[in-house]
Design a protein around this motif. Structure first.
Motif, PDB file in Angstrom:
ATOM      1  N   MET A   1     -50.913  34.764  34.106  1.00  0.00           N
ATOM      2  CA  MET A   1     -51.662  34.906  35.336  1.00  0.00           C
ATOM      3  C   MET A   1     -53.262  34.323  35.004  1.00  0.00           C
ATOM      4  SD  MET A   1     -51.677  34.731  38.421  1.00  0.00           S
ATOM      5  CE  MET A   1     -52.961  35.067  39.857  1.00  0.00           C
ATOM      6  N   ASN A   2     -53.751  35.044  33.787  1.00  0.00           N
ATOM      7  CA  ASN A   2     -55.166  34.513  33.449  1.00  0.00           C
ATOM      8  C   ASN A   2     -55.524  33.146  33.095  1.00  0.00           C
ATOM      9  OD1 ASN A   2     -56.297  37.139  34.031  1.00  0.00           O
ATOM     10  ND2 ASN A   2     -55.894  37.862  31.939  1.00  0.00           N
ATOM     11  N   SER A   3     -54.547  32.566  32.486  1.00  0.00           N
ATOM     12  CA  SER A   3     -54.560  31.185  31.977  1.00  0.00           C
ATOM     13  C   SER A   3     -54.631  30.273  33.133  1.00  0.00           C
ATOM     14  CB  SER A   3     -53.260  30.913  30.975  1.00  0.00           C
ATOM     15  OG  SER A   3     -52.291  31.010  31.590  1.00  0.00           O
ATOM     16  N   ARG A   4     -53.726  30.575  34.099  1.00  0.00           N
ATOM     17  CA  ARG A   4     -53.488  29.904  35.416  1.00  0.00           C
ATOM     18  C   ARG A   4     -54.886  29.873  36.118  1.00  0.00           C
ATOM     19  NH1 ARG A   4     -49.843  30.558  40.559  1.00  0.00           N
ATOM     20  NH2 ARG A   4     -50.215  28.567  41.561  1.00  0.00           N
ATOM     21  N   LEU A   5     -55.459  30.914  36.187  1.00  0.00           N
ATOM     22  CA  LEU A   5     -56.526  31.408  36.903  1.00  0.00           C
ATOM     23  C   LEU A   5     -57.750  30.642  36.225  1.00  0.00           C
ATOM     24  CD1 LEU A   5     -57.543  32.794  39.491  1.00  0.00           C
ATOM     25  CD2 LEU A   5     -58.333  34.873  37.928  1.00  0.00           C
ATOM     26  N   SER A   6     -57.599  30.633  35.011  1.00  0.00           N
ATOM     27  CA  SER A   6     -58.723  29.779  34.275  1.00  0.00           C
ATOM     28  C   SER A   6     -58.572  28.455  34.472  1.00  0.00           C
ATOM     29  CB  SER A   6     -58.617  30.240  32.603  1.00  0.00           C
ATOM     30  OG  SER A   6     -58.959  31.718  32.463  1.00  0.00           O
ATOM     31  N   ARG A   7     -57.294  27.706  34.613  1.00  0.00           N
ATOM     32  CA  ARG A   7     -57.455  26.391  34.838  1.00  0.00           C
ATOM     33  C   ARG A   7     -57.852  26.068  36.232  1.00  0.00           C
ATOM     34  NH1 ARG A   7     -52.032  27.187  32.547  1.00  0.00           N
ATOM     35  NH2 ARG A   7     -51.204  26.807  34.690  1.00  0.00           N
ATOM     36  N   VAL A   8     -57.446  26.939  37.126  1.00  0.00           N
ATOM     37  CA  VAL A   8     -58.076  26.774  38.739  1.00  0.00           C
ATOM     38  C   VAL A   8     -59.575  26.957  38.603  1.00  0.00           C
ATOM     39  CG1 VAL A   8     -58.001  27.760  40.830  1.00  0.00           C
ATOM     40  CG2 VAL A   8     -55.882  27.654  39.793  1.00  0.00           C
ATOM     41  N   GLY A   9     -60.050  27.940  37.938  1.00  0.00           N
ATOM     42  CA  GLY A   9     -61.568  27.801  37.907  1.00  0.00           C
ATOM     43  C   GLY A   9     -62.265  26.598  37.088  1.00  0.00           C
ATOM     44  N   ALA A  10     -61.800  26.202  36.043  1.00  0.00           N
ATOM     45  CA  ALA A  10     -62.178  25.053  35.383  1.00  0.00           C
ATOM     46  C   ALA A  10     -61.813  23.792  36.311  1.00  0.00           C
ATOM     47  CB  ALA A  10     -61.488  24.794  34.029  1.00  0.00           C
ATOM     48  N   TRP A  11     -61.041  23.725  37.023  1.00  0.00           N
ATOM     49  CA  TRP A  11     -60.910  22.518  37.925  1.00  0.00           C
ATOM     50  C   TRP A  11     -61.832  22.521  39.003  1.00  0.00           C
ATOM     51  CZ3 TRP A  11     -59.813  21.809  43.134  1.00  0.00           C
ATOM     52  CH2 TRP A  11     -59.460  20.418  43.499  1.00  0.00           C
ATOM     53  N   LEU A  12     -62.083  23.872  39.754  1.00  0.00           N
ATOM     54  CA  LEU A  12     -63.028  24.146  40.619  1.00  0.00           C
ATOM     55  C   LEU A  12     -64.454  23.755  40.261  1.00  0.00           C
ATOM     56  CD1 LEU A  12     -61.780  27.133  42.563  1.00  0.00           C
ATOM     57  CD2 LEU A  12     -62.007  24.757  43.410  1.00  0.00           C
ATOM     58  N   HIS A  13     -64.746  24.234  38.953  1.00  0.00           N
ATOM     59  CA  HIS A  13     -65.937  23.995  38.355  1.00  0.00           C
ATOM     60  C   HIS A  13     -66.289  22.536  38.049  1.00  0.00           C
ATOM     61  CE1 HIS A  13     -69.130  23.822  35.007  1.00  0.00           C
ATOM     62  NE2 HIS A  13     -69.811  24.775  35.621  1.00  0.00           N
ATOM     63  N   ALA A  14     -65.165  21.625  37.528  1.00  0.00           N
ATOM     64  CA  ALA A  14     -65.345  20.124  37.339  1.00  0.00           C
ATOM     65  C   ALA A  14     -65.664  19.441  38.624  1.00  0.00           C
ATOM     66  CB  ALA A  14     -64.121  19.740  36.856  1.00  0.00           C
ATOM     67  N   ARG A  15     -64.779  19.953  39.892  1.00  0.00           N
ATOM     68  CA  ARG A  15     -65.090  19.477  41.302  1.00  0.00           C
ATOM     69  C   ARG A  15     -66.495  19.617  41.630  1.00  0.00           C
ATOM     70  NH1 ARG A  15     -61.159  18.412  39.032  1.00  0.00           N
ATOM     71  NH2 ARG A  15     -62.703  16.703  38.358  1.00  0.00           N
ATOM     72  N   ALA A  16     -67.226  20.893  41.382  1.00  0.00           N
ATOM     73  CA  ALA A  16     -68.671  21.073  41.722  1.00  0.00           C
ATOM     74  C   ALA A  16     -69.384  20.370  41.146  1.00  0.00           C
ATOM     75  CB  ALA A  16     -68.872  22.731  41.569  1.00  0.00           C
ATOM     76  N   GLU A  17     -69.210  20.103  39.646  1.00  0.00           N
ATOM     77  CA  GLU A  17     -69.860  19.175  39.019  1.00  0.00           C
ATOM     78  C   GLU A  17     -69.843  17.637  39.748  1.00  0.00           C
ATOM     79  OE1 GLU A  17     -68.793  19.527  34.886  1.00  0.00           O
ATOM     80  OE2 GLU A  17     -70.192  20.543  34.393  1.00  0.00           O
ATOM     81  N   ASN A  18     -68.678  17.422  40.093  1.00  0.00           N
ATOM     82  CA  ASN A  18     -68.638  15.933  40.649  1.00  0.00           C
ATOM     83  C   ASN A  18     -69.295  16.008  41.862  1.00  0.00           C
ATOM     84  OD1 ASN A  18     -66.754  15.504  38.612  1.00  0.00           O
ATOM     85  ND2 ASN A  18     -64.990  15.643  39.685  1.00  0.00           N
ATOM     86  N   LEU A  19     -69.045  16.954  42.790  1.00  0.00           N
ATOM     87  CA  LEU A  19     -70.098  16.800  43.842  1.00  0.00           C
ATOM     88  C   LEU A  19     -71.574  16.831  43.877  1.00  0.00           C
ATOM     89  CD1 LEU A  19     -69.867  17.174  47.066  1.00  0.00           C
ATOM     90  CD2 LEU A  19     -69.851  19.542  46.953  1.00  0.00           C
ATOM     91  N   LEU A  20     -72.006  17.622  42.669  1.00  0.00           N
ATOM     92  CA  LEU A  20     -73.386  17.577  42.269  1.00  0.00           C
ATOM     93  C   LEU A  20     -73.951  16.296  41.793  1.00  0.00           C
ATOM     94  CD1 LEU A  20     -75.353  20.051  42.093  1.00  0.00           C
ATOM     95  CD2 LEU A  20     -75.146  20.168  40.039  1.00  0.00           C
TER      96      LEU A  20
END
Length: 172
Positions: A1-20
């Motif tokens: 579960m932690n690795s899946r949560l980490s992947r989701v978090g990394a994906w959300l962080h990348a999208r936040a960077e894209n928006l920035l």
């Protein structure tokens, strides 16, 4: 579960960077357009200045809330770097607790002010100020959550890393 949560978090962080990046590119384009209209065409336009100011506000607060990592935050490195693991934990817990208390105390007034500002709009684009200032409410909540997490990690997790000037960079 932690690795899946980490992947989701990394994906959300990348999208936040894209928006920035999109906000910064838009602000830059508006800035260039403003220069061209003012100094080349000799026809000053106000909406470009307005969009630049709005985007700068959003870039700073959105970026701090969702993109900047804790290791990239500004600290009093002389004290923090010289401290032992135990004292770094103490510093993190004290600063996290202080920030959680301050942001939590200010949150009702922040929300009240944001909702009050729905009565005014920007001069050129006619955007309601409550929409523009809503990023500060989001920022405040994100800071409360971040500081709670940092305090939790400092108490029950691993000690915060000491600053290593040989590994300092621009965050890239």
């Amino acid at each position: 579960m932690n690795s899946r949560l980490s992947r989701v978090g990394a994906w959300l962080h990348a999208r936040a960077e894209n928006l920035l990046v999109a906000m910064l590119a838009t602000m830059f384009a508006a800035f260039i357009l403003q220069i061209v209209f003012r100094y080349v065409i000799n026809l000053p336009i106000g909406w470009t200045h307005e969009i630049s100011v709005i985007l700068w506000l959003w870039i700073v607060l959105f970026g701090t809330a969702f993109v900047v990592r804790d290791s990239e935050e500004i600290r009093f490195d002389i004290l923090y770097g010289a401290a032992s693991d135990k004292w770094r934990r103490v510093m993190v817990v004290i600063s996290a607790a202080a920030l959680v208390v301050l942001f939590t105390i200010s949150l009702p007034a922040v929300i009240d002010y944001i909702t009050f500002m729905k009565v005014q709009k920007t001069a050129y684009l006619k955007i309601r100020f409550d929409w523009l200032f809503s990023i500060y409410g989001i920022f405040a909540v994100a800071m409360i959550v971040r500081q709670l997490w940092l305090g939790y990690r400092a108490i029950w997790g691993s000690a915060p890393e000491a600053f290593d000037p040989t590994k300092a960079g621009s965050g890239v």
